[in-house]
Design a protein around this motif. Structure first.
Motif, PDB file in Angstrom:
ATOM      1  N   ALA A   1     -12.422 -38.212 -18.828  1.00  0.00           N
ATOM      2  CA  ALA A   1     -10.729 -38.144 -18.494  1.00  0.00           C
ATOM      3  C   ALA A   1     -10.700 -37.016 -17.425  1.00  0.00           C
ATOM      4  CB  ALA A   1     -10.133 -38.205 -19.675  1.00  0.00           C
ATOM      5  N   ARG A   2     -11.480 -35.921 -17.263  1.00  0.00           N
ATOM      6  CA  ARG A   2     -11.282 -34.837 -16.488  1.00  0.00           C
ATOM      7  C   ARG A   2     -11.216 -35.216 -15.208  1.00  0.00           C
ATOM      8  NH1 ARG A   2     -16.237 -31.282 -18.456  1.00  0.00           N
ATOM      9  NH2 ARG A   2     -15.641 -30.795 -20.488  1.00  0.00           N
ATOM     10  N   PRO A   3     -10.062 -34.793 -14.377  1.00  0.00           N
ATOM     11  CA  PRO A   3      -9.850 -34.884 -13.117  1.00  0.00           C
ATOM     12  C   PRO A   3     -11.003 -34.626 -12.057  1.00  0.00           C
ATOM     13  CG  PRO A   3      -8.172 -33.478 -13.861  1.00  0.00           C
ATOM     14  CD  PRO A   3      -9.417 -33.547 -14.830  1.00  0.00           C
ATOM     15  N   THR A   4     -11.442 -35.572 -11.233  1.00  0.00           N
ATOM     16  CA  THR A   4     -12.482 -35.108 -10.482  1.00  0.00           C
ATOM     17  C   THR A   4     -12.397 -34.277  -9.543  1.00  0.00           C
ATOM     18  OG1 THR A   4     -13.192 -37.680 -10.527  1.00  0.00           O
ATOM     19  CG2 THR A   4     -14.340 -36.253  -8.640  1.00  0.00           C
ATOM     20  N   LYS A   5     -13.339 -33.026  -9.354  1.00  0.00           N
ATOM     21  CA  LYS A   5     -13.122 -31.985  -8.363  1.00  0.00           C
ATOM     22  C   LYS A   5     -13.221 -32.371  -7.092  1.00  0.00           C
ATOM     23  CE  LYS A   5     -14.430 -28.183 -11.648  1.00  0.00           C
ATOM     24  NZ  LYS A   5     -15.194 -27.084 -11.763  1.00  0.00           N
TER      25      LYS A   5
ATOM     26  N   MET B   1     -26.730 -28.648 -48.038  1.00  0.00           N
ATOM     27  CA  MET B   1     -25.827 -29.082 -47.047  1.00  0.00           C
ATOM     28  C   MET B   1     -26.357 -29.237 -45.870  1.00  0.00           C
ATOM     29  SD  MET B   1     -22.520 -29.497 -46.732  1.00  0.00           S
ATOM     30  CE  MET B   1     -21.419 -28.548 -47.832  1.00  0.00           C
ATOM     31  N   LEU B   2     -26.211 -30.532 -45.310  1.00  0.00           N
ATOM     32  CA  LEU B   2     -26.906 -30.882 -43.987  1.00  0.00           C
ATOM     33  C   LEU B   2     -25.913 -30.494 -42.890  1.00  0.00           C
ATOM     34  CD1 LEU B   2     -28.069 -34.474 -45.113  1.00  0.00           C
ATOM     35  CD2 LEU B   2     -29.300 -32.442 -45.204  1.00  0.00           C
ATOM     36  N   SER B   3     -26.304 -30.108 -41.674  1.00  0.00           N
ATOM     37  CA  SER B   3     -25.479 -29.683 -40.715  1.00  0.00           C
ATOM     38  C   SER B   3     -26.244 -30.218 -39.297  1.00  0.00           C
ATOM     39  CB  SER B   3     -25.550 -28.031 -40.588  1.00  0.00           C
ATOM     40  OG  SER B   3     -24.824 -27.577 -39.532  1.00  0.00           O
ATOM     41  N   THR B   4     -24.976 -30.589 -38.380  1.00  0.00           N
ATOM     42  CA  THR B   4     -25.577 -30.940 -36.984  1.00  0.00           C
ATOM     43  C   THR B   4     -24.427 -30.435 -36.007  1.00  0.00           C
ATOM     44  OG1 THR B   4     -25.880 -32.912 -35.789  1.00  0.00           O
ATOM     45  CG2 THR B   4     -23.992 -32.914 -37.306  1.00  0.00           C
ATOM     46  N   SER B   5     -24.779 -30.136 -34.855  1.00  0.00           N
ATOM     47  CA  SER B   5     -23.999 -29.346 -33.810  1.00  0.00           C
ATOM     48  C   SER B   5     -23.764 -30.408 -32.760  1.00  0.00           C
ATOM     49  CB  SER B   5     -24.681 -28.187 -33.539  1.00  0.00           C
ATOM     50  OG  SER B   5     -24.658 -27.218 -34.594  1.00  0.00           O
ATOM     51  N   ILE B   6     -22.607 -30.243 -32.019  1.00  0.00           N
ATOM     52  CA  ILE B   6     -22.227 -30.972 -30.856  1.00  0.00           C
ATOM     53  C   ILE B   6     -21.631 -30.277 -29.935  1.00  0.00           C
ATOM     54  CG2 ILE B   6     -20.909 -32.940 -29.949  1.00  0.00           C
ATOM     55  CD1 ILE B   6     -21.339 -32.947 -33.541  1.00  0.00           C
ATOM     56  N   ASP B   7     -22.348 -30.122 -28.594  1.00  0.00           N
ATOM     57  CA  ASP B   7     -21.774 -29.166 -27.300  1.00  0.00           C
ATOM     58  C   ASP B   7     -20.467 -29.878 -27.001  1.00  0.00           C
ATOM     59  OD1 ASP B   7     -21.294 -27.822 -25.341  1.00  0.00           O
ATOM     60  OD2 ASP B   7     -23.364 -27.609 -24.875  1.00  0.00           O
ATOM     61  N   ALA B   8     -19.502 -29.162 -26.885  1.00  0.00           N
ATOM     62  CA  ALA B   8     -18.214 -29.699 -26.367  1.00  0.00           C
ATOM     63  C   ALA B   8     -18.135 -29.870 -24.940  1.00  0.00           C
ATOM     64  CB  ALA B   8     -17.049 -28.829 -26.631  1.00  0.00           C
ATOM     65  N   GLN B   9     -19.164 -29.542 -24.312  1.00  0.00           N
ATOM     66  CA  GLN B   9     -19.548 -29.906 -22.993  1.00  0.00           C
ATOM     67  C   GLN B   9     -18.279 -29.292 -22.024  1.00  0.00           C
ATOM     68  OE1 GLN B   9     -21.092 -33.663 -21.646  1.00  0.00           O
ATOM     69  NE2 GLN B   9     -21.169 -34.125 -24.059  1.00  0.00           N
ATOM     70  N   GLY B  10     -17.799 -28.013 -22.081  1.00  0.00           N
ATOM     71  CA  GLY B  10     -16.765 -27.480 -21.407  1.00  0.00           C
ATOM     72  C   GLY B  10     -15.542 -27.953 -21.661  1.00  0.00           C
ATOM     73  N   THR B  11     -15.231 -28.689 -22.629  1.00  0.00           N
ATOM     74  CA  THR B  11     -14.144 -28.938 -23.156  1.00  0.00           C
ATOM     75  C   THR B  11     -13.443 -27.874 -24.000  1.00  0.00           C
ATOM     76  OG1 THR B  11     -14.839 -31.348 -23.110  1.00  0.00           O
ATOM     77  CG2 THR B  11     -12.626 -30.892 -24.344  1.00  0.00           C
ATOM     78  N   PRO B  12     -12.212 -27.142 -23.684  1.00  0.00           N
ATOM     79  CA  PRO B  12     -11.552 -26.475 -24.414  1.00  0.00           C
ATOM     80  C   PRO B  12     -11.042 -26.807 -25.734  1.00  0.00           C
ATOM     81  CG  PRO B  12     -10.017 -27.209 -22.695  1.00  0.00           C
ATOM     82  CD  PRO B  12     -11.348 -27.777 -22.292  1.00  0.00           C
ATOM     83  N   GLU B  13     -11.022 -25.875 -26.824  1.00  0.00           N
ATOM     84  CA  GLU B  13     -10.535 -26.404 -28.173  1.00  0.00           C
ATOM     85  C   GLU B  13      -9.122 -27.153 -28.203  1.00  0.00           C
ATOM     86  OE1 GLU B  13     -12.338 -24.053 -31.810  1.00  0.00           O
ATOM     87  OE2 GLU B  13     -10.996 -22.649 -30.165  1.00  0.00           O
TER      88      GLU B  13
END
Length: 254
Positions: free
Chosen positions: A248-252, A175-187
């Motif tokens: 798409a996040r609002p600009t702080k 089984m191959l696996s790879t991970s992606i960081d959600a970069q602070g995006t909530p589930e």
């Protein structure tokens, strides 16, 4: 071939009141999972049952019929509550008695024949028709009957037995696996999109795993597949989803 055609599956049955009471902390499940994953065998289920015959027999019969292999740990020692061997014999409908091969293994450990008492000889009781699994540490063997491998609960002994079992197992595609960081995006923000990607890519398994460092949550999205091309296709779709949500996040306001 499809994953379904090539998948080799397994279950682990942990036997012992001491595990359920919390007196003993299980150290075997994770080790077995890593060992099997490296061989391309999918660990699909883990059960923990007490030292009760009816529970052990029922679990053995359920799991051995459902998966390619069943590995049990615990309950093969010299005390009255070590009943795993008897339960395996009952599950398979075979007799059980002292196995001369197992007795010889135990004799090799005890220089004084008197030390091989009735209690220790319990560890030489093996269901008829079973093959022995050597135990280089304490000599008391485990055994294999059909697709069921019966091992000790002591981690060092279990690991040694598993090494002896390894060459007997069929191996599957890794089984191959790879991970992606959600970069602070909530589930909650990517759950719907991730579900759509999973539906569009049936040859992969996608999971989302949050962690908390004491200050904030971080999320990792993990994509798994036995097919490299399918893995990369799904990864690209997840990366695009995360990038779209980040953009798409609002600009702080400073």
């Amino acid at each position: 071939m499809s994953d379904h055609e090539t998948a080799i599956t397994a279950a682990v049955l942990v036997i012992g009141d001491e595990i359920l009471s919390g007196r003993t902390k299980d150290k075997n499940i994770g080790y077995i999972a890593d060992y099997l994953t490296a061989m391309g065998i999918d660990l699909k289920e883990v059960r923990v049952v007490p030292d009760e015959e009816v529970e052990i027999v029922a679990a053995i019969n359920a799991l051995r019929s459902r998966y390619t292999y069943l590995f049990t740990t615990g309950g093969i020692g010299p005390t009255h509550d070590d009943i795993t061997a008897d339960c395996v014999a009952k599950a398979f409908g075979v007799d059980i008695s002292h196995d001369e091969r197992a007795v010889a293994m135990l004799r090799s450990r005890y220089e004084n024949p008197a030390d091989l008492n009735e209690a220790r000889l319990r560890m030489a009781r093996i269901p008829h028709g079973a093959d022995l699994i050597e135990n280089p540490i304490s000599k008391a063997p485990g055994f294999r009957l059909g697709n069921v491998f019966v091992m000790a609960g002591v981690p060092s002994i279990m690991q040694a037995m598993l090494d002896n079992i390894g060459p007997l197992l069929k191996t599957g595609r890794t089984m191959l696996s790879t991970s992606i960081d959600a970069q602070g995006t909530p589930e909650g923000a990517y759950a719907t999109g991730l579900g759509a990607i999973q539906k569009a890519n049936p040859g992969v398994i996608i999971g989302s795993y949050p962690s908390f460092d004491g200050k904030s949550f971080t999320n990792q999205i993990v994509v798994r597949s036995r097919d490299e091309a399918l893995l990369q296709t799904a990864r690209s779709a997840v990366e695009a989803l995360v990038a779209e949500l980040v953009a798409a996040r609002p600009t702080k306001v400073p």
